[in-house]
Write an enzyme that holds these catalytic residues in place. Structure first.
Site, mmCIF file in Angstrom:
data_model
loop_
_atom_site.group_PDB
_atom_site.id
_atom_site.type_symbol
_atom_site.label_atom_id
_atom_site.label_comp_id
_atom_site.label_asym_id
_atom_site.label_seq_id
_atom_site.Cartn_x
_atom_site.Cartn_y
_atom_site.Cartn_z
ATOM 1 N N HIS A 125 7.437 -14.545 -63.606
ATOM 2 C CA HIS A 125 7.231 -13.444 -64.541
ATOM 3 C C HIS A 125 8.540 -13.169 -65.272
ATOM 4 O O HIS A 125 9.531 -12.751 -64.668
ATOM 5 C CB HIS A 125 6.781 -12.181 -63.802
ATOM 6 N N SER A 144 8.301 -13.374 -59.060
ATOM 7 C CA SER A 144 8.534 -12.315 -60.049
ATOM 8 C C SER A 144 9.919 -11.726 -59.801
ATOM 9 O O SER A 144 10.904 -12.447 -59.832
ATOM 10 C CB SER A 144 7.421 -11.259 -59.964
ATOM 11 N N ASP A 201 0.091 -10.428 -57.776
ATOM 12 C CA ASP A 201 -0.261 -11.659 -58.487
ATOM 13 C C ASP A 201 -0.012 -12.873 -57.590
ATOM 14 O O ASP A 201 1.050 -12.999 -56.984
ATOM 15 C CB ASP A 201 0.549 -11.776 -59.774
#
Length: 360
Positions: free
Chosen positions: A204, A178, A300
């Site tokens: 992401h 991310s 995540d």
């Protein structure tokens, strides 16, 4: 600012204000650039600028509300730069009647490098704004629709079972990242050999920028990198990046391993989610998979990485010192999902080493 010849940058976030100013300054020659916060964006300053550049992160739109209202009647060309995943920038652009060419959106990952990558778009927007000036107060007409760049969807291939040649049934490398992941992925992928096992990636990122990002990786790495599509067969030397608006999974059959794009709903706050990809790898591939969690905010990927490790896969988390944000790797480490922790520069070597002992 020298009369109407200067460019006024307005942003409530100090870092964004600084980096936008640094990006614009070399693009506009001798024109002065003045950067102010929203509290110093007075009507006189707005009206006295050659161009007004409004810059906002996802959380900044409310604090800039007063500036947006003043901008409606300042009579100057407006350029809007947004950083993040929110679609609020498009709403504001429509309200302020900003043409699509004067709306520049970047991911809120590494703002400095993303703005540098977008400098040609910003320069084009500044040229367009200069052509448009002086701009009168907007007439009471309906806002022009904001045009969103949509990449053509590739033709859906035949199912992998129908594709000729020797199917690939070996190891797959799964990477999730991310914040800070764009640079981290560049470092890792550029260190892999051209015949390495296939790599699948969830980063992401807003969906409009994933294909450009994959193309940048492809230009910089020995392996092939591309945007993933549904039912895409995997092969050695290929890395695919999950699209930004579909959940991404792996599927395995007697004649190969391929991608499966699913629902658009967010899972754990993300679409695509690293957890979804890694859980599918655990279920479909088991010990014939390698899981890696790179820098990023949140948690995540930790659950999916743990499932991969439980299924016999080798797993790794980036260390704190080399992470831009030590969130996702930290949770993976604390929940014992990662069997190895390494700095960024050593991860490609580790992947190459562990995959030598696994089926290709």
């Amino acid at each position: 600012m020298n009369g109407p010849n200067g460019i006024l940058v307005v942003a409530s976030d100090p870092l964004l204000r600084k980096v936008v100013t640094e990006t614009i300054t070399p693009l506009i020659g001798d024109t002065e650039v003045l950067a102010v916060s929203q509290t110093r964006a007075t009507p006189d300053r707005l009206a006295g600028a050659e161009i007004v550049v409004l810059a906002a992160r996802d959380n900044d739109f409310q604090s800039l509300g007063n500036v947006f209202e003043l901008s409606k009647t300042c009579g100057r060309p407006l350029l809007l730069i947004t950083a993040g995943e929110s679609t609020e920038g498009r709403t504001v652009a429509a309200q302020l009647k900003i043409p699509s060419g004067l709306l520049v959106s970047i991911p809120e990952l590494d703002i400095r490098s993303e703005l540098k990558a977008a400098s040609s778009r910003i320069e084009s927007a500044l040229r367009q704004a200069r052509v448009d000036r002086p701009r009168p107060a907007p007439p009471p007409v309906a806002p022009r629709p904001v045009q969103t760049r949509i990449s053509p969807e590739p033709a859906k291939p035949r199912p992998p079972e129908d594709i000729g040649g020797v199917p690939y049934l070996g190891t797959v490398i799964c990477i999730g990242s991310s914040t800070g992941g764009t640079d981290a992925l560049m470092t890792v992928l550029s260190g892999l050999d051209k015949d390495c096992p296939p790599v699948v990636i969830v980063q992401h990122m807003p969906k409009d920028y994933v294909e450009d990002f994959a193309n940048r990786l492809n230009q910089s790495c020995t392996i092939d990198v591309m945007l993933a599509y549904d039912s895409q067969p995997l092969r050695p030397g290929l890395a695919v990046v999950a699209p930004g608006d579909r959940q991404f999974r792996l599927r395995k059959g007697n004649k190969g391993i391929w991608t499966a794009l699913g629902e658009s709903e967010r899972i754990g706050g993300h679409c695509p989610a690293v957890d979804v990809m890694m859980k599918s790898a655990a279920q479909e591939l088991g010990k014939k998979s390698v899981g890696v969690i790179l820098t990023g905010m949140g948690r995540d990927g930790a659950e999916g990485l743990l499932e991969m490790r439980s299924a016999g896969a080798r797993t790794l988390a980036q260390d704190e010192a080399s992470s831009v944000v030590y969130g996702m790797p930290k949770v993976a480490f604390e929940e014992k999902a990662a069997d190895t922790v390494l700095p960024l520069q050593k991860i490609a070597g580790w992947i190459s080493g562990v995959t030598l002992t696994l089926p290709k």
